[in-house]
Each structure stands twice: as structure tokens, then as C-alpha cells.
Design an enzyme around this catalytic site. Sequence first.
Site, PDB file in Angstrom:
ATOM      1  N   GLY A 310      49.427 112.677  80.593  1.00 57.61           N
ATOM      2  CA  GLY A 310      50.283 112.925  81.743  1.00 57.61           C
ATOM      3  C   GLY A 310      51.646 113.451  81.324  1.00 57.61           C
ATOM      4  N   SER A 311      52.697 112.981  81.977  1.00 51.54           N
ATOM      5  CA  SER A 311      54.042 113.541  81.781  1.00 51.54           C
ATOM      6  C   SER A 311      54.621 113.327  80.384  1.00 51.54           C
ATOM      7  CB  SER A 311      54.997 112.978  82.821  1.00 51.54           C
ATOM      8  OG  SER A 311      54.641 113.459  84.110  1.00 51.54           O
ATOM      9  N   ILE A 312      54.002 112.474  79.573  1.00 46.11           N
ATOM     10  CA  ILE A 312      54.420 112.360  78.166  1.00 46.11           C
ATOM     11  C   ILE A 312      54.395 113.743  77.515  1.00 46.11           C
ATOM     12  CG2 ILE A 312      53.683 111.502  75.905  1.00 46.11           C
ATOM     13  CD1 ILE A 312      54.925 109.290  77.472  1.00 46.11           C
ATOM     14  N   PHE A 313      53.427 114.581  77.948  1.00 49.11           N
ATOM     15  CA  PHE A 313      53.243 115.900  77.337  1.00 49.11           C
ATOM     16  C   PHE A 313      54.363 116.869  77.710  1.00 49.11           C
ATOM     17  CE2 PHE A 313      51.128 120.035  76.624  1.00 49.11           C
ATOM     18  CZ  PHE A 313      50.626 119.827  75.342  1.00 49.11           C
ATOM     19  N   LYS A 314      55.147 116.531  78.729  1.00 55.41           N
ATOM     20  CA  LYS A 314      56.293 117.375  79.072  1.00 55.41           C
ATOM     21  C   LYS A 314      57.280 117.470  77.905  1.00 55.41           C
ATOM     22  CE  LYS A 314      55.967 116.407  84.025  1.00 55.41           C
ATOM     23  NZ  LYS A 314      56.479 115.570  85.126  1.00 55.41           N
TER      24      LYS A 314
END
Length: 588
Positions: A310-314
Amino acid sequence: MKIIHKRIYITLIFILLLISGLGARLVQLQLVSTESFTDKKINLIEGSVKQRTQEMVVDDGRGKFEDKNGQSLTSITHNRLVLFPFLEKMKWPVQQVSEIVGMQPKELTNRLANAKTPVVITKELSHAQVEKINALKVPGVFGIPLKDERPVPLAEHLIGLEAQSRQIIEEKYSDKLKNGAIKSTTPVGISGMQRAFDEFLLPEQESKLLYHVDRLGGPMFGIDVKYTGTANPYYPVSVRTTLDLSAQELVENTLNHYKLKDGGAVLIDIKNNKVIAMASRPSINKKDPFKKQNGSDSVENRLLTPQTPGSIFKTVTAAAALEQNKIQPSFTYNCDKSIYGNNVEEDHQKGQLTFEESFAQSCNATFAQLAKEMIISNPNTLEQYADKLGLIQPVGWTGDVFHFEHFKQFLGEKSGRVWTNEREKKVPNAVAQTAIGQLDVKVTPLAVANMMATIARGGEKKQVKAVDALEYKNNTSLYTFKEHKLKGDTINKATAASMQQLLKGVVQSEKGTGRRFQTLPYEVAGKSGTAEINVKDDIVNKWFAGYFPADDPKYAMVVVDLNTKSAISPTNSVFYDIVKGMYDLNTR
């Protein structure tokens, strides 16, 4: 008469042949085939001794796992009183022994009643009590340190399991089996570091207390109880891990307190890139560790297995945009829109946000837009920067150890991925989903923790260690695992510095997704993530990854709750309590 004599001769010859046959058989049993009788290779001497010997194993002789300070991770040593069964048939100073250990004489004699094997009195003894008991020099009465398994296993997925496996022994150790160095019943490692380091851990000899008995169970050759054990000053070998016992207990207890069922936490020392604590859930089902449940078995270490971030990959998308100069000062992004360009629900609308605000508040539209722009000029942008941050390749320590090529400390660690279909790089919606850690993106929690450590170090990539050294019994070194760099390109120092500020903003910003951590005694920098796994049932992976203290980074940590519901996930509470616990450990 002649007929009678003839019959007598025949009978005598038959008896003589019978006696000769029995004699030959005795010669075979006692002199020739004593250690390899029949095609089953039965050791008659060993069997005879075993038949008239009763024993108590004090130590199985297998190598041990210790924390960085030399404390055992798998067992706790207690001083115990041991009584041998033949005491029941003799006079011994039970009153004196009971006074030393603080028990009633009847309690001890009752435990001995009808005992066939040595009796261990479970009451904990002090060192002084042990010395007093052994000073009595009563045969069959001993005060000795005995190792018990920890009631709550520590780092059980990382350390792994040992068990009897004839198949593994015949496949890996056939030579040792043939020359008698090990038996088919010798326990071997079947998972984790028990399996990875198995060849170093195999026992040389068990340590035992034993005595010989007659057919009635009484002592033979007097009543001396003997101790047998290896006199080798080098074995068994100990595996000196990088784990910190206190930190490991903190992480285990916190996960248990919040009842995190699927996922775990990993804590890394940033300077040396060593695992301080690692705990995976669910706990191992010791009765059937390889039984599949929800597609995985309980022995699988979730922290070494790729998960949707999820947003960790941002973090990756942001690093790529910064290093490629895609960020324009004061430019704002419309965060009322979804990654597909349509309006999001009113309670999820964030208005116009800058790049920094978008990262702090985790605006999906910003990173979808940036990824679409970057991928036009370089279709491989996202996987290149994922690799620069160490999310693609395995990050655990790998190298040559003696004759073992490509030895891995983290057995079973898998690689991460960004794409599974190259054609999707040309599909805008697929690019948008990938930019925010959805679609086919999968990374291991260990790699995410390593990414945070890499950013905190200014972009320097290193392999993660869980073991510092192999040590002989006399505490001299057998092998030291040196620090290894992680292969491949890295982000530059300027990008790392900008990422550090972004990660701080997640916590320090008034509307940041990590603002809860503002009240911690250590300042935290990090990133949250909520990965959609099953939209219909509202099933998500809930993450928080970061490092602390933010201005003088010492620890990187990831907490992930897998296949959960966002509203009830304890991820942030677990992260909060572990950070606070580490502060307490370091200041007490």
C-alpha cells in the site's frame, strides 16, 4: 548291540553339532557382530548397555542460540534437585536434604515412590542450596543446572525448529550416519536458522547422568551415579545472534498484548544493520508446523514473505520524483480526486496539497500523477528506485562460509516485485495503482525496515544480519560474519536528506498520518500504509514503517498487521508501545 551303538554315536554327533552351532552363534553375538548384527545393523553392545542402564539427559549436546550478550534465546537454566530411583530401596539423609531445599521429607519420598527414572524436583534452588546438596556426597542425590524450554518462545520463526527427521539425515548426513557420528534419531533443523546453521549445530555427544541396574532395578557395581559428557573444549558451537533479549521480549509481549494475529514486527540497529528483534505471527503450531492455513503454514516467517505494501510504496515513488527533479516548489495537487481522476467521497477529500503535504497525508492522486509523468520517459522508473532502496532483491546476509557457497542467514527469504506484466507499464490506471503500492507490488517487511534504515543512513545500502558469529564452547571464534554491502545503485545523499524530511513530516504535520507518535519520548520519522486486499470485505494490510530518534537515527522498525480490518488494527498501538519500551530500556 551294534545298532544301539550306532544310534548313540549319531545322537552324540548331533548334540556335538548343536553345541558347535550354539558356540558359533555365541562367538558371532559376542565377538564378531557385536556392533552390526543382522541386515538391520543392530549394535548389540549398545543394546545390552541400554537394557541395564537408566539415564537422565542433562544436555542434548546440540549447539545453542544466544543473544548479542550471550544469553540463551531458546532455554532458561534452573537449578534443580535430582533424585535417582534406587534411593527408595536404601537409607539416605532425606531429612537433611529436605531442610536444605525447604520441603517436607514426605514430599520427597512420595515423589520417589515407584519411580523408574530419575525424579526432578521442580522447585528452583539457589546456587548456595546446590552447593550444600552436592557437599553431602549422597549417591543418587544431585543439585544440578537443568535447561528448560522458554514458556513463551522467542523469535521462534527466525530461530526455527529442530526435530527428528530420518529423511534429512539420510539426504544430508549419510556419511556421519555410517561412521556413527550421529544417529537416525538425532534432531536436526527443519526451519529457520536451526536449518540454516544445522551442520554447525549437530551434537557431538549428549551430557547424561546414568547408573547401571539389575533386573529388579537395583544399582549394580555399588551405587555410583556417573556423569558422561563431551570433554571437547570446542563443541557444542553457539550461534551468537544480533538479537537483544530485552528488546525481543518487549516486541513479543507487545504483539501478544494487542493480539496481533497475522503479521509481526522487526527492529533493526541502523548503524550496523543488525536485527535486534523479530517476531512473526501466527505462532508456530508445534504439532503440525507445515499444515497449510489460509495459504500459508504457521512456520512461515511473515516478515520474510512478500506482502502488499500500500502507501508504504509511496516512499519509492517520492524518492524517484525527487531524484529526477519532478517536484516543483509550491505546486499543488488536487487531492479531492482519486488515482483515476474522479472525485473521491467527501470525507476523504483533502483539497489542494503540496508534494510535502501529500506525502504527510498520504494523498493517492499526487503519487499516481507523478508516476504517470515519470514512466513516460522511463518505463522502468518504479522498479529501478525500488531496487535502489533495497525492496526487490533479498536483503538478508549472504556470503561464502567455509565450504558453503552463498550461505544465507535468513533461510526462506523471498524477493520483492513491482510488476508481473510489462505491458501494464503502458496502462495509466495500472501505473497509478502501482505508484501507491497496489496491483502486483509485493515486498517483504524486512526489506521495508531495511529501506527505512537505508534512508536514515543517507542512502547507504547494507545487507541485514541476524547472526554476528559462530563461537566454540570455550568462547573463541569459529567464524565472524562481516558486514556486507547490498549490491546495486543507491539514491544519492540529497535525495536521502529530502526523504528524511518527508518522513518526519508524516509525524510532525498536524494532519500527518503518523501524528499519533508526536507524544513519544523519541521523535519518530516514518510512513503509514493501508493496502487493500479484499475491497468487498474491507480486508487490508495495515503498516507503519519508520525510524527513531528522527534526528539521531538508531533504530528502524516495521509493524504490519496482515489481512485485517483497518478500523480494528493495532498496528499503530504496537509501534507506539515498542518505541516507548525501547526508550525505557535505554534510560533505565
